[in-house]
Scaffold this motif. Structure first.
Motif, PDB file in Angstrom:
ATOM      1  N   CYS A  69     -73.084 -66.915 -72.929  1.00  0.00           N
ATOM      2  CA  CYS A  69     -72.481 -66.098 -71.867  1.00  0.00           C
ATOM      3  C   CYS A  69     -73.364 -66.109 -70.617  1.00  0.00           C
ATOM      4  O   CYS A  69     -74.519 -65.675 -70.667  1.00  0.00           O
ATOM      5  N   PRO A  70     -72.847 -66.569 -69.476  1.00  0.00           N
ATOM      6  CA  PRO A  70     -73.633 -66.574 -68.237  1.00  0.00           C
ATOM      7  C   PRO A  70     -74.081 -65.183 -67.798  1.00  0.00           C
ATOM      8  O   PRO A  70     -75.156 -65.036 -67.212  1.00  0.00           O
ATOM      9  N   VAL A  71     -73.284 -64.152 -68.065  1.00  0.00           N
ATOM     10  CA  VAL A  71     -73.678 -62.795 -67.688  1.00  0.00           C
ATOM     11  C   VAL A  71     -74.899 -62.374 -68.506  1.00  0.00           C
ATOM     12  O   VAL A  71     -75.870 -61.836 -67.964  1.00  0.00           O
ATOM     13  N   ALA A  72     -74.886 -62.637 -69.799  1.00  0.00           N
ATOM     14  CA  ALA A  72     -76.014 -62.271 -70.658  1.00  0.00           C
ATOM     15  C   ALA A  72     -77.282 -63.008 -70.244  1.00  0.00           C
ATOM     16  O   ALA A  72     -78.360 -62.413 -70.172  1.00  0.00           O
ATOM     17  N   ARG A  73     -77.171 -64.299 -69.957  1.00  0.00           N
ATOM     18  CA  ARG A  73     -78.364 -65.050 -69.527  1.00  0.00           C
ATOM     19  C   ARG A  73     -78.889 -64.535 -68.197  1.00  0.00           C
ATOM     20  O   ARG A  73     -80.093 -64.463 -67.972  1.00  0.00           O
ATOM     21  N   SER A  74     -77.987 -64.171 -67.291  1.00  0.00           N
ATOM     22  CA  SER A  74     -78.404 -63.634 -65.993  1.00  0.00           C
ATOM     23  C   SER A  74     -79.125 -62.305 -66.165  1.00  0.00           C
ATOM     24  O   SER A  74     -80.177 -62.080 -65.562  1.00  0.00           O
ATOM     25  N   ILE A 100     -87.313 -66.910 -60.052  1.00  0.00           N
ATOM     26  CA  ILE A 100     -86.636 -66.107 -59.032  1.00  0.00           C
ATOM     27  C   ILE A 100     -87.566 -65.843 -57.852  1.00  0.00           C
ATOM     28  O   ILE A 100     -87.143 -65.840 -56.703  1.00  0.00           O
ATOM     29  N   LEU A 101     -88.836 -65.621 -58.152  1.00  0.00           N
ATOM     30  CA  LEU A 101     -89.877 -65.475 -57.134  1.00  0.00           C
ATOM     31  C   LEU A 101     -90.927 -66.557 -57.356  1.00  0.00           C
ATOM     32  O   LEU A 101     -91.067 -67.070 -58.469  1.00  0.00           O
ATOM     33  N   ASP A 102     -91.645 -66.868 -56.305  1.00  0.00           N
ATOM     34  CA  ASP A 102     -92.778 -67.777 -56.398  1.00  0.00           C
ATOM     35  C   ASP A 102     -93.950 -67.097 -55.714  1.00  0.00           C
ATOM     36  O   ASP A 102     -93.756 -66.203 -54.885  1.00  0.00           O
ATOM     37  N   THR A 103     -95.153 -67.498 -56.064  1.00  0.00           N
ATOM     38  CA  THR A 103     -96.325 -66.975 -55.374  1.00  0.00           C
ATOM     39  C   THR A 103     -96.832 -68.037 -54.414  1.00  0.00           C
ATOM     40  O   THR A 103     -96.830 -69.232 -54.727  1.00  0.00           O
ATOM     41  N   VAL A 104     -97.230 -67.576 -53.243  1.00  0.00           N
ATOM     42  CA  VAL A 104     -97.768 -68.464 -52.212  1.00  0.00           C
ATOM     43  C   VAL A 104     -99.008 -67.799 -51.638  1.00  0.00           C
ATOM     44  O   VAL A 104     -99.177 -66.581 -51.736  1.00  0.00           O
ATOM     45  N   VAL A 117     -92.455 -64.772 -52.734  1.00  0.00           N
ATOM     46  CA  VAL A 117     -91.319 -65.204 -51.921  1.00  0.00           C
ATOM     47  C   VAL A 117     -90.167 -65.586 -52.845  1.00  0.00           C
ATOM     48  O   VAL A 117     -90.375 -66.049 -53.971  1.00  0.00           O
ATOM     49  N   LEU A 118     -88.976 -65.374 -52.360  1.00  0.00           N
ATOM     50  CA  LEU A 118     -87.783 -65.758 -53.122  1.00  0.00           C
ATOM     51  C   LEU A 118     -87.673 -67.273 -53.171  1.00  0.00           C
ATOM     52  O   LEU A 118     -87.851 -67.950 -52.155  1.00  0.00           O
ATOM     53  N   THR A 119     -87.370 -67.787 -54.337  1.00  0.00           N
ATOM     54  CA  THR A 119     -87.080 -69.206 -54.498  1.00  0.00           C
ATOM     55  C   THR A 119     -85.603 -69.425 -54.160  1.00  0.00           C
ATOM     56  O   THR A 119     -84.857 -68.456 -53.953  1.00  0.00           O
ATOM     57  N   PRO A 120     -85.142 -70.669 -54.130  1.00  0.00           N
ATOM     58  CA  PRO A 120     -83.697 -70.874 -53.953  1.00  0.00           C
ATOM     59  C   PRO A 120     -82.875 -70.142 -55.022  1.00  0.00           C
ATOM     60  O   PRO A 120     -81.828 -69.568 -54.717  1.00  0.00           O
ATOM     61  N   ARG A 121     -83.371 -70.106 -56.255  1.00  0.00           N
ATOM     62  CA  ARG A 121     -82.677 -69.367 -57.317  1.00  0.00           C
ATOM     63  C   ARG A 121     -82.638 -67.879 -56.981  1.00  0.00           C
ATOM     64  O   ARG A 121     -81.632 -67.203 -57.199  1.00  0.00           O
ATOM     65  N   ALA A 175     -80.218 -67.102 -54.210  1.00  0.00           N
ATOM     66  CA  ALA A 175     -78.831 -67.178 -54.689  1.00  0.00           C
ATOM     67  C   ALA A 175     -78.362 -65.839 -55.260  1.00  0.00           C
ATOM     68  O   ALA A 175     -77.162 -65.654 -55.486  1.00  0.00           O
ATOM     69  N   LEU A 176     -79.277 -64.894 -55.480  1.00  0.00           N
ATOM     70  CA  LEU A 176     -78.905 -63.552 -55.930  1.00  0.00           C
ATOM     71  C   LEU A 176     -78.367 -62.681 -54.791  1.00  0.00           C
ATOM     72  O   LEU A 176     -77.889 -61.575 -55.033  1.00  0.00           O
ATOM     73  N   PHE A 177     -78.430 -63.160 -53.560  1.00  0.00           N
ATOM     74  CA  PHE A 177     -77.985 -62.354 -52.420  1.00  0.00           C
ATOM     75  C   PHE A 177     -76.564 -61.810 -52.595  1.00  0.00           C
ATOM     76  O   PHE A 177     -76.340 -60.609 -52.413  1.00  0.00           O
ATOM     77  N   PRO A 178     -75.581 -62.631 -52.976  1.00  0.00           N
ATOM     78  CA  PRO A 178     -74.239 -62.060 -53.159  1.00  0.00           C
ATOM     79  C   PRO A 178     -74.185 -60.996 -54.258  1.00  0.00           C
ATOM     80  O   PRO A 178     -73.398 -60.053 -54.171  1.00  0.00           O
ATOM     81  N   VAL A 179     -75.025 -61.119 -55.276  1.00  0.00           N
ATOM     82  CA  VAL A 179     -75.066 -60.128 -56.348  1.00  0.00           C
ATOM     83  C   VAL A 179     -75.576 -58.794 -55.799  1.00  0.00           C
ATOM     84  O   VAL A 179     -74.997 -57.733 -56.060  1.00  0.00           O
TER      85      VAL A 179
END
Length: 148
Positions: free
Chosen positions: A12-17, A66-70, A82-86, A89-93
Motif C-alpha cells: 500500500c503506497p499510503v502505508a509506505r508513505s 526526505i531531508l539531506d544535510t549540507v 535541506v529538502l531533497t527532491p523527494r 514532492a511532499l509540498f502538495p501533501v
C-alpha cells in the motif's frame, strides 16, 4: 517499550508513505523546512519539541531521503537540513493538510496562518483530485486495485 510497526514492505503506497514520514513531528519538520527552517535550533525553537525527539526525527527524515544535510551556508562548522527532491514532492501533501485544516478546524472569522502565492499575494486554489480526462474525482469514483 512498544515496537513500532513497520510498513516499508507493504503493498500500500499510503502505508509506505506513513512509514517514511513517521509521525506528526516529522511532518511538522517538513512543513517548517518549506517555511525556510534549515538549522537544528530553528526547528527546535519553532516546534518546541524536545531535542532528543527532534534529533531522532531529523535522522529518520535524512535516512528516508526526505531531508539531506549540507554544510552551513555561513561557513560555520554546523550543518543544515535541506529538502531533497523527494522531500519537495511532499509540498502538495502539506498544502492538502493545510487546506483541510482550514476548512474543518477553524471558525470562519478565526485567525490562522495563511499560505500565499509570492507572485500575487493570494491563497492557492483548493487542491482537487482529477481523473486523466480532467473530471473531478470523489472517493466513490475510485477503486483501489489490490494485488493478488
Amino acid at each position: 517499550m512498544v515496537t513500532r510497526t513497520r510498513f516499508d514492505d507493504s503493498d500500500c503506497p499510503v502505508a509506505r508513505s506513513v512509514d517514511a514520514i513517521g509521525d506528526w513531528w516529522s511532518l511538522l519538520i517538513v512543513r517548517d523546512a518549506f517555511d525556510g527552517s534549515r538549522r537544528f535550533g530553528e526547528f527546535q525553537r519553532g516546534l518546541g519539541v524536545a531535542k532528543n525527539i527532534l534529533s531522532a526525527r531529523l535522522r529518520a527524515l535524512v535516512a528516508a531521503g526526505i531531508l539531506d544535510t549540507v554544510p552551513a551556508s555561513d561557513g560555520s562548522a554546523y550543518h543544515e537540513y535541506v529538502l531533497t527532491p523527494r522531500g519537495k514532492a511532499l509540498f502538495p501533501v502539506v498544502v492538502a493538510l493545510r487546506q483541510w485544516g482550514e476548512e474543518h478546524f477553524f471558525a470562519p472569522d478565526e485567525p490562522h496562518s495563511r499560505l500565499l502565492d509570492r507572485q500575487d499575494g493570494r491563497p492557492p486554489r483548493p487542491l482537487e483530485v482529477r481523473a486523466a480526462d480532467g473530471r473531478r474525482l470523489a472517493p466513490e469514483d475510485t477503486i483501489v486495485h489490490k494485488l493478488p
